[in-house]
Design a protein around this motif. Structure first.
Motif, PDB file in Angstrom:
ATOM      1  N   VAL A 190       0.848  -1.198   0.000  1.00 48.18           N
ATOM      2  CA  VAL A 190       0.000   0.000   0.000  1.00 48.18           C
ATOM      3  C   VAL A 190       0.883   1.247   0.000  1.00 48.18           C
ATOM      4  O   VAL A 190       0.617   2.232  -0.677  1.00 48.18           O
ATOM      5  N   ASN A 191       1.978   1.177   0.738  1.00 45.74           N
ATOM      6  CA  ASN A 191       2.915   2.295   0.867  1.00 45.74           C
ATOM      7  C   ASN A 191       3.966   2.290  -0.243  1.00 45.74           C
ATOM      8  O   ASN A 191       4.873   3.106  -0.247  1.00 45.74           O
ATOM      9  N   ASN A 192       3.867   1.312  -1.128  1.00 49.57           N
ATOM     10  CA  ASN A 192       4.824   1.132  -2.220  1.00 49.57           C
ATOM     11  C   ASN A 192       6.246   0.822  -1.736  1.00 49.57           C
ATOM     12  O   ASN A 192       7.216   1.041  -2.454  1.00 49.57           O
ATOM     13  N   LEU A 193       6.367   0.310  -0.519  1.00 48.64           N
ATOM     14  CA  LEU A 193       7.671  -0.207  -0.086  1.00 48.64           C
ATOM     15  C   LEU A 193       7.931  -1.529  -0.800  1.00 48.64           C
ATOM     16  O   LEU A 193       9.069  -1.961  -0.941  1.00 48.64           O
ATOM     17  N   GLU A 194       6.854  -2.194  -1.205  1.00 49.97           N
ATOM     18  CA  GLU A 194       6.961  -3.351  -2.102  1.00 49.97           C
ATOM     19  C   GLU A 194       6.270  -2.974  -3.402  1.00 49.97           C
ATOM     20  O   GLU A 194       5.214  -2.335  -3.380  1.00 49.97           O
ATOM     21  N   VAL A 195       6.869  -3.368  -4.498  1.00 50.71           N
ATOM     22  CA  VAL A 195       6.269  -3.110  -5.805  1.00 50.71           C
ATOM     23  C   VAL A 195       5.456  -4.336  -6.200  1.00 50.71           C
ATOM     24  O   VAL A 195       5.985  -5.444  -6.258  1.00 50.71           O
ATOM     25  N   ILE A 196       4.168  -4.125  -6.419  1.00 50.88           N
ATOM     26  CA  ILE A 196       3.299  -5.268  -6.699  1.00 50.88           C
ATOM     27  C   ILE A 196       3.479  -5.735  -8.144  1.00 50.88           C
ATOM     28  O   ILE A 196       3.961  -5.000  -9.006  1.00 50.88           O
ATOM     29  N   ASP A 197       3.082  -6.985  -8.390  1.00 40.41           N
ATOM     30  CA  ASP A 197       3.241  -7.560  -9.730  1.00 40.41           C
ATOM     31  C   ASP A 197       2.000  -7.377 -10.591  1.00 40.41           C
ATOM     32  O   ASP A 197       2.102  -7.261 -11.803  1.00 40.41           O
ATOM     33  N   GLU A 198       0.846  -7.394  -9.928  1.00 43.54           N
ATOM     34  CA  GLU A 198      -0.402  -7.233 -10.686  1.00 43.54           C
ATOM     35  C   GLU A 198      -1.415  -6.514  -9.827  1.00 43.54           C
ATOM     36  O   GLU A 198      -1.346  -6.563  -8.599  1.00 43.54           O
ATOM     37  N   GLY A 199      -2.378  -5.898 -10.493  1.00 43.10           N
ATOM     38  CA  GLY A 199      -3.469  -5.244  -9.769  1.00 43.10           C
ATOM     39  C   GLY A 199      -3.250  -3.749  -9.632  1.00 43.10           C
ATOM     40  O   GLY A 199      -2.302  -3.186 -10.196  1.00 43.10           O
ATOM     41  N   ASP A 227       4.442   2.473 -15.091  1.00 44.91           N
ATOM     42  CA  ASP A 227       4.741   3.281 -16.289  1.00 44.91           C
ATOM     43  C   ASP A 227       5.761   4.383 -16.009  1.00 44.91           C
ATOM     44  O   ASP A 227       6.396   4.883 -16.932  1.00 44.91           O
ATOM     45  N   LEU A 228       5.904   4.791 -14.730  1.00 46.13           N
ATOM     46  CA  LEU A 228       6.809   5.903 -14.418  1.00 46.13           C
ATOM     47  C   LEU A 228       8.230   5.403 -14.183  1.00 46.13           C
ATOM     48  O   LEU A 228       8.434   4.356 -13.583  1.00 46.13           O
ATOM     49  N   LYS A 229       9.185   6.198 -14.640  1.00 48.85           N
ATOM     50  CA  LYS A 229      10.596   5.823 -14.468  1.00 48.85           C
ATOM     51  C   LYS A 229      11.370   7.007 -13.873  1.00 48.85           C
ATOM     52  O   LYS A 229      10.931   8.150 -13.954  1.00 48.85           O
ATOM     53  N   GLY A 230      12.528   6.710 -13.310  1.00 52.33           N
ATOM     54  CA  GLY A 230      13.480   7.726 -12.880  1.00 52.33           C
ATOM     55  C   GLY A 230      12.902   8.771 -11.945  1.00 52.33           C
ATOM     56  O   GLY A 230      12.213   8.449 -10.977  1.00 52.33           O
ATOM     57  N   LEU A 231      13.173  10.020 -12.271  1.00 50.00           N
ATOM     58  CA  LEU A 231      12.791  11.133 -11.407  1.00 50.00           C
ATOM     59  C   LEU A 231      11.279  11.255 -11.251  1.00 50.00           C
ATOM     60  O   LEU A 231      10.780  11.558 -10.155  1.00 50.00           O
ATOM     61  N   ALA A 232      10.562  11.004 -12.319  1.00 47.70           N
ATOM     62  CA  ALA A 232       9.097  11.091 -12.271  1.00 47.70           C
ATOM     63  C   ALA A 232       8.556  10.071 -11.269  1.00 47.70           C
ATOM     64  O   ALA A 232       7.632  10.354 -10.500  1.00 47.70           O
ATOM     65  N   TYR A 233       9.171   8.885 -11.248  1.00 52.12           N
ATOM     66  CA  TYR A 233       8.764   7.842 -10.311  1.00 52.12           C
ATOM     67  C   TYR A 233       9.084   8.267  -8.877  1.00 52.12           C
ATOM     68  O   TYR A 233       8.241   8.150  -7.983  1.00 52.12           O
ATOM     69  N   GLU A 234      10.294   8.789  -8.674  1.00 51.62           N
ATOM     70  CA  GLU A 234      10.696   9.254  -7.337  1.00 51.62           C
ATOM     71  C   GLU A 234       9.723  10.308  -6.808  1.00 51.62           C
ATOM     72  O   GLU A 234       9.301  10.271  -5.652  1.00 51.62           O
ATOM     73  N   LYS A 235       9.381  11.247  -7.667  1.00 51.67           N
ATOM     74  CA  LYS A 235       8.475  12.330  -7.270  1.00 51.67           C
ATOM     75  C   LYS A 235       7.110  11.776  -6.882  1.00 51.67           C
ATOM     76  O   LYS A 235       6.520  12.172  -5.872  1.00 51.67           O
ATOM     77  N   HIS A 236       6.648  10.842  -7.696  1.00 50.57           N
ATOM     78  CA  HIS A 236       5.352  10.221  -7.431  1.00 50.57           C
ATOM     79  C   HIS A 236       5.358   9.493  -6.081  1.00 50.57           C
ATOM     80  O   HIS A 236       4.456   9.661  -5.265  1.00 50.57           O
ATOM     81  N   ILE A 237       6.402   8.706  -5.865  1.00 51.88           N
ATOM     82  CA  ILE A 237       6.484   7.921  -4.628  1.00 51.88           C
ATOM     83  C   ILE A 237       6.585   8.834  -3.408  1.00 51.88           C
ATOM     84  O   ILE A 237       5.960   8.588  -2.371  1.00 51.88           O
ATOM     85  N   ASN A 238       7.353   9.897  -3.526  1.00 44.90           N
ATOM     86  CA  ASN A 238       7.443  10.836  -2.408  1.00 44.90           C
ATOM     87  C   ASN A 238       6.083  11.430  -2.084  1.00 44.90           C
ATOM     88  O   ASN A 238       5.716  11.573  -0.919  1.00 44.90           O
ATOM     89  N   HIS A 239       5.349  11.752  -3.120  1.00 44.67           N
ATOM     90  CA  HIS A 239       4.014  12.310  -2.912  1.00 44.67           C
ATOM     91  C   HIS A 239       3.116  11.302  -2.177  1.00 44.67           C
ATOM     92  O   HIS A 239       2.431  11.640  -1.211  1.00 44.67           O
ATOM     93  N   ILE A 240       3.159  10.066  -2.634  1.00 47.63           N
ATOM     94  CA  ILE A 240       2.344   9.023  -2.005  1.00 47.63           C
ATOM     95  C   ILE A 240       2.749   8.833  -0.541  1.00 47.63           C
ATOM     96  O   ILE A 240       1.912   8.808   0.364  1.00 47.63           O
ATOM     97  N   ARG A 241       4.059   8.726  -0.305  1.00 51.23           N
ATOM     98  CA  ARG A 241       4.536   8.456   1.067  1.00 51.23           C
ATOM     99  C   ARG A 241       4.211   9.606   2.010  1.00 51.23           C
ATOM    100  O   ARG A 241       3.993   9.393   3.201  1.00 51.23           O
ATOM    101  N   GLN A 242       4.183  10.819   1.470  1.00 52.03           N
ATOM    102  CA  GLN A 242       3.859  11.959   2.330  1.00 52.03           C
ATOM    103  C   GLN A 242       2.410  11.902   2.806  1.00 52.03           C
ATOM    104  O   GLN A 242       2.047  12.539   3.779  1.00 52.03           O
ATOM    105  N   ASN A 243       1.604  11.174   2.077  1.00 43.55           N
ATOM    106  CA  ASN A 243       0.197  11.072   2.448  1.00 43.55           C
ATOM    107  C   ASN A 243      -0.120   9.848   3.293  1.00 43.55           C
ATOM    108  O   ASN A 243      -1.279   9.606   3.621  1.00 43.55           O
TER     109      ASN A 243
END
Ligand code: ATP
Ligand code: MG
Length: 259
Positions: A55-64, A77-93
Protein backbone atom coordinates in the motif's frame (compact mmCIF):
# COMPACT_ATOMS: atom_id res chain seq x y z
CA UNK A 1 -16.93 -2.31 2.58
CA UNK A 2 -20.10 -0.23 2.29
CA UNK A 3 -22.03 0.93 -0.72
CA UNK A 4 -21.11 4.55 -1.26
CA UNK A 5 -20.48 6.91 -4.11
CA UNK A 6 -17.56 8.53 -2.31
CA UNK A 7 -14.05 7.66 -3.50
CA UNK A 8 -12.56 5.18 -1.03
CA UNK A 9 -9.48 6.44 0.79
CA UNK A 10 -7.62 3.22 0.06
CA UNK A 11 -8.59 0.71 -2.57
CA UNK A 12 -6.90 -2.49 -3.69
CA UNK A 13 -8.04 -4.39 -6.74
CA UNK A 14 -6.66 -7.81 -7.61
CA UNK A 15 -3.30 -7.13 -5.93
CA UNK A 16 -0.71 -9.84 -6.50
CA UNK A 17 2.84 -9.96 -5.19
CA UNK A 18 5.48 -12.62 -5.69
CA UNK A 19 8.88 -13.11 -4.11
CA UNK A 20 10.60 -15.37 -6.64
CA UNK A 21 8.39 -18.43 -7.01
CA UNK A 22 6.40 -17.66 -3.89
CA UNK A 23 3.15 -15.84 -4.49
CA UNK A 24 2.56 -13.98 -1.24
CA UNK A 25 -0.49 -11.94 -2.24
CA UNK A 26 -2.83 -13.84 -4.53
CA UNK A 27 -5.30 -11.24 -5.67
CA UNK A 28 -6.35 -8.98 -2.79
CA UNK A 29 -9.41 -6.74 -3.04
CA UNK A 30 -10.02 -4.21 -0.32
CA UNK A 31 -11.76 -0.89 0.03
CA UNK A 32 -11.42 1.42 3.01
CA UNK A 33 -13.64 4.47 3.17
CA UNK A 34 -12.46 7.82 4.47
CA UNK A 35 -12.27 7.89 8.25
CA UNK A 36 -12.71 4.14 8.63
CA UNK A 37 -10.49 1.69 10.42
CA UNK A 38 -9.75 -1.77 9.17
CA UNK A 39 -7.96 -4.43 11.15
CA UNK A 40 -6.05 -7.11 9.30
CA UNK A 41 -5.45 -10.35 11.15
CA UNK A 42 -4.02 -13.69 10.12
CA UNK A 43 -1.30 -16.24 10.86
CA UNK A 44 2.40 -15.56 10.50
CA UNK A 45 3.46 -15.54 6.86
CA UNK A 46 -0.05 -14.91 5.54
CA UNK A 47 1.05 -11.71 3.78
CA UNK A 48 -0.17 -8.99 6.16
CA UNK A 49 3.08 -6.99 6.23
CA UNK A 50 3.56 -7.44 2.51
CA UNK A 51 0.08 -6.04 2.00
CA UNK A 52 0.74 -2.93 4.09
CA UNK A 53 4.15 -2.44 2.52
CA UNK A 54 2.55 -2.68 -0.90
CA UNK A 55 0.00 0.00 0.00
CA UNK A 56 2.91 2.29 0.87
CA UNK A 57 4.82 1.13 -2.22
CA UNK A 58 7.67 -0.21 -0.09
CA UNK A 59 6.96 -3.35 -2.10
CA UNK A 60 6.27 -3.11 -5.81
CA UNK A 61 3.30 -5.27 -6.70
CA UNK A 62 3.24 -7.56 -9.73
CA UNK A 63 -0.40 -7.23 -10.69
CA UNK A 64 -3.47 -5.24 -9.77
CA UNK A 65 -4.10 -1.69 -8.70
CA UNK A 66 -3.71 0.26 -5.47
CA UNK A 67 -5.39 3.64 -5.13
CA UNK A 68 -4.91 6.26 -2.44
CA UNK A 69 -7.82 8.70 -2.43
CA UNK A 70 -8.35 7.92 -6.10
CA UNK A 71 -4.68 8.31 -7.08
CA UNK A 72 -2.92 5.22 -8.36
CA UNK A 73 -0.05 4.23 -6.04
CA UNK A 74 1.59 1.58 -8.19
CA UNK A 75 2.85 3.19 -11.38
CA UNK A 76 4.91 0.75 -13.44
CA UNK A 77 4.74 3.28 -16.29
CA UNK A 78 6.81 5.90 -14.42
CA UNK A 79 10.60 5.82 -14.47
CA UNK A 80 13.48 7.73 -12.88
CA UNK A 81 12.79 11.13 -11.41
CA UNK A 82 9.10 11.09 -12.27
CA UNK A 83 8.76 7.84 -10.31
CA UNK A 84 10.70 9.25 -7.34
CA UNK A 85 8.48 12.33 -7.27
CA UNK A 86 5.35 10.22 -7.43
CA UNK A 87 6.48 7.92 -4.63
CA UNK A 88 7.44 10.84 -2.41
CA UNK A 89 4.01 12.31 -2.91
CA UNK A 90 2.34 9.02 -2.00
CA UNK A 91 4.54 8.46 1.07
CA UNK A 92 3.86 11.96 2.33
CA UNK A 93 0.20 11.07 2.45
CA UNK A 94 0.71 7.86 4.40
CA UNK A 95 2.16 7.49 7.86
CA UNK A 96 3.55 4.10 8.75
CA UNK A 97 4.39 2.71 12.15
CA UNK A 98 6.25 -0.58 12.38
CA UNK A 99 6.82 -3.13 15.09
CA UNK A 100 10.35 -1.91 15.73
CA UNK A 101 10.50 1.78 16.37
CA UNK A 102 13.02 3.19 14.00
CA UNK A 103 13.61 6.58 15.54
CA UNK A 104 16.80 8.43 14.61
CA UNK A 105 19.02 7.87 17.66
CA UNK A 106 21.09 11.03 17.13
CA UNK A 107 18.06 13.34 17.11
CA UNK A 108 15.98 14.55 20.03
CA UNK A 109 12.37 13.45 20.28
CA UNK A 110 11.22 16.81 18.92
CA UNK A 111 13.70 16.71 16.03
CA UNK A 112 12.58 13.18 15.16
CA UNK A 113 9.05 14.53 14.76
CA UNK A 114 9.95 17.69 12.86
CA UNK A 115 12.57 16.28 10.50
CA UNK A 116 10.20 15.25 7.69
CA UNK A 117 8.11 18.45 7.57
CA UNK A 118 11.30 20.52 7.58
CA UNK A 119 13.13 18.48 4.95
CA UNK A 120 10.28 17.37 2.72
CA UNK A 121 7.86 20.26 3.06
CA UNK A 122 10.42 23.01 3.73
CA UNK A 123 8.53 24.04 6.84
CA UNK A 124 10.03 26.95 8.80
CA UNK A 125 11.87 25.87 11.98
CA UNK A 126 9.46 27.77 14.24
CA UNK A 127 6.37 26.30 12.55
CA UNK A 128 7.88 22.83 12.64
CA UNK A 129 8.63 23.24 16.33
CA UNK A 130 5.06 24.31 17.06
CA UNK A 131 3.70 21.37 15.08
CA UNK A 132 6.14 18.98 16.77
CA UNK A 133 5.13 20.17 20.22
CA UNK A 134 1.45 19.89 19.35
CA UNK A 135 1.95 16.29 18.23
CA UNK A 136 4.11 15.36 21.22
CA UNK A 137 1.40 16.84 23.42
CA UNK A 138 -1.13 14.68 21.65
CA UNK A 139 0.80 11.48 22.36
CA UNK A 140 1.46 12.63 25.92
CA UNK A 141 5.17 13.28 25.55
CA UNK A 142 5.58 17.06 25.46
CA UNK A 143 7.86 16.81 28.50
CA UNK A 144 10.23 14.51 26.56
CA UNK A 145 10.79 16.88 23.63
CA UNK A 146 14.50 17.36 24.28
CA UNK A 147 15.25 13.80 25.28
CA UNK A 148 17.03 11.33 22.96
CA UNK A 149 15.34 8.05 21.99
CA UNK A 150 17.77 5.99 24.11
CA UNK A 151 16.20 7.58 27.20
CA UNK A 152 12.63 6.56 26.27
CA UNK A 153 10.72 3.41 27.13
CA UNK A 154 9.48 1.20 24.30
CA UNK A 155 5.96 2.56 24.60
CA UNK A 156 7.23 6.12 24.59
CA UNK A 157 9.37 5.43 21.52
CA UNK A 158 6.39 4.01 19.71
CA UNK A 159 4.30 7.06 20.63
CA UNK A 160 7.04 9.29 19.21
CA UNK A 161 7.00 7.15 16.07
CA UNK A 162 3.25 7.82 15.78
CA UNK A 163 3.77 11.57 16.30
CA UNK A 164 6.50 11.50 13.67
CA UNK A 165 4.23 9.75 11.18
CA UNK A 166 1.47 12.29 11.89
CA UNK A 167 3.80 15.22 11.26
CA UNK A 168 3.30 14.99 7.52
CA UNK A 169 -0.47 15.28 8.03
CA UNK A 170 -1.08 11.97 6.29
CA UNK A 171 -4.42 10.93 4.86
CA UNK A 172 -3.90 7.38 6.06
CA UNK A 173 -2.02 5.70 8.87
CA UNK A 174 -0.64 2.18 8.48
CA UNK A 175 0.25 0.21 11.59
CA UNK A 176 2.15 -3.06 11.36
CA UNK A 177 2.04 -4.75 14.77
CA UNK A 178 2.88 -1.48 16.44
CA UNK A 179 2.59 -2.98 19.91
CA UNK A 180 3.83 -6.53 19.53
CA UNK A 181 7.44 -5.79 20.53
CA UNK A 182 6.32 -4.01 23.71
CA UNK A 183 6.12 -5.31 27.24
CA UNK A 184 2.47 -5.94 28.10
CA UNK A 185 2.26 -2.99 30.50
CA UNK A 186 3.32 -0.60 27.73
CA UNK A 187 0.82 -1.78 25.13
CA UNK A 188 -2.11 0.16 26.53
CA UNK A 189 -0.51 3.60 26.28
CA UNK A 190 0.11 3.05 22.56
CA UNK A 191 -3.37 1.59 22.05
CA UNK A 192 -4.83 4.70 23.67
CA UNK A 193 -3.04 6.95 21.20
CA UNK A 194 -4.38 4.81 18.35
CA UNK A 195 -7.88 4.98 19.82
CA UNK A 196 -7.52 8.76 19.97
CA UNK A 197 -6.73 8.82 16.26
CA UNK A 198 -9.75 6.63 15.62
CA UNK A 199 -11.96 9.11 17.45
CA UNK A 200 -10.59 11.85 15.21
CA UNK A 201 -11.59 9.75 12.19
CA UNK A 202 -8.14 9.07 10.86
CA UNK A 203 -8.30 6.38 8.18
CA UNK A 204 -6.24 3.47 9.46
CA UNK A 205 -5.10 0.05 8.33
CA UNK A 206 -4.00 -1.89 11.37
CA UNK A 207 -2.20 -5.22 11.29
CA UNK A 208 -2.41 -6.66 14.76
CA UNK A 209 -2.30 -9.81 16.84
CA UNK A 210 -4.39 -8.16 19.51
CA UNK A 211 -7.86 -9.41 18.82
CA UNK A 212 -9.57 -7.48 21.60
CA UNK A 213 -8.11 -4.20 20.44
CA UNK A 214 -9.01 -4.98 16.82
CA UNK A 215 -12.58 -5.79 17.79
CA UNK A 216 -12.92 -2.60 19.85
CA UNK A 217 -11.39 -0.11 17.49
CA UNK A 218 -12.16 -1.17 13.94
CA UNK A 219 -15.09 -0.64 11.59
CA UNK A 220 -14.14 -3.61 9.46
CA UNK A 221 -11.99 -6.67 10.01
CA UNK A 222 -10.24 -8.89 7.52
CA UNK A 223 -8.77 -12.34 8.04
CA UNK A 224 -5.97 -13.33 5.68
CA UNK A 225 -4.37 -16.71 5.21
CA UNK A 226 -1.97 -17.88 2.53
CA UNK A 227 -2.10 -14.61 0.63
CA UNK A 228 -5.87 -14.47 0.24
CA UNK A 229 -8.66 -12.72 2.12
CA UNK A 230 -10.47 -15.64 3.71
CA UNK A 231 -13.22 -13.44 5.05
CA UNK A 232 -13.95 -9.82 5.85
CA UNK A 233 -16.83 -8.49 7.88
CA UNK A 234 -17.82 -6.21 10.72
CA UNK A 235 -15.66 -6.94 13.76
CA UNK A 236 -18.77 -8.08 15.67
CA UNK A 237 -19.41 -10.72 13.04
CA UNK A 238 -15.85 -11.74 12.26
CA UNK A 239 -14.70 -12.11 15.85
CA UNK A 240 -17.90 -13.54 17.33
CA UNK A 241 -19.19 -15.90 14.67
CA UNK A 242 -16.89 -16.12 11.68
CA UNK A 243 -18.27 -17.91 8.64
CA UNK A 244 -15.14 -19.74 7.58
CA UNK A 245 -13.60 -22.73 9.30
CA UNK A 246 -10.07 -21.31 8.86
CA UNK A 247 -11.08 -18.11 10.65
CA UNK A 248 -12.76 -20.06 13.44
CA UNK A 249 -9.64 -22.16 13.90
CA UNK A 250 -7.36 -19.11 13.97
CA UNK A 251 -9.53 -17.22 16.44
CA UNK A 252 -9.92 -20.23 18.72
CA UNK A 253 -6.14 -20.39 18.97
CA UNK A 254 -5.64 -16.66 19.45
CA UNK A 255 -8.55 -15.75 21.66
CA UNK A 256 -7.73 -18.84 23.70
CA UNK A 257 -4.15 -17.63 24.09
CA UNK A 258 -5.28 -14.16 25.11
CA UNK A 259 -7.73 -15.30 27.76
N1 ATP B 1 11.57 -9.63 0.94
C1 ATP B 1 11.12 -10.88 0.91
N2 ATP B 1 11.70 -11.81 0.15
C2 ATP B 1 11.26 -13.08 0.10
N3 ATP B 1 10.18 -13.53 0.76
C3 ATP B 1 9.54 -12.64 1.54
C4 ATP B 1 9.96 -11.27 1.66
N4 ATP B 1 9.11 -10.63 2.50
C5 ATP B 1 8.21 -11.55 2.89
N5 ATP B 1 8.45 -12.74 2.32
C6 ATP B 1 7.65 -13.97 2.50
O1 ATP B 1 6.31 -13.63 2.21
C7 ATP B 1 5.43 -14.33 3.08
C8 ATP B 1 4.52 -13.32 3.76
O2 ATP B 1 5.30 -12.52 4.63
P1 ATP B 1 4.69 -11.34 5.48
O3 ATP B 1 5.83 -10.71 6.19
O4 ATP B 1 3.87 -10.48 4.62
O5 ATP B 1 3.76 -12.13 6.49
P2 ATP B 1 2.96 -11.62 7.76
O6 ATP B 1 1.55 -12.04 7.60
O7 ATP B 1 3.24 -10.20 8.00
O8 ATP B 1 3.61 -12.50 8.95
P3 ATP B 1 3.91 -12.11 10.50
O9 ATP B 1 2.62 -12.25 11.24
O10 ATP B 1 4.91 -13.15 10.93
O11 ATP B 1 4.48 -10.74 10.53
C9 ATP B 1 6.28 -15.14 4.01
O12 ATP B 1 6.35 -16.44 3.51
C10 ATP B 1 7.63 -14.46 3.93
O13 ATP B 1 8.66 -15.36 4.17
MG1 MG C 1 4.21 -9.13 9.48
Amino acid sequence: MTQTTETPMVELKGVKKRFGDLEVLKGIDLSVDRGKIISIIGPSGSGKSTLLRSVNNLEVIDEGTILLDGVQVNRPDLKGLAYEKHINHIRQNMGMVFQHFNLFPHLSTLDNVTLAPRKLKGMKASDARALGMELLERVGLADKAQVYPSALSGGQKQRVAIARALAMRPKVMLFDEATSALDPELVEEVNLVMKGLAEEHMTMLIVTHEMTFARDVSDWAMFMDGGVVVEANTPEHLFSHPDQERTQHFLRKHLGAQA
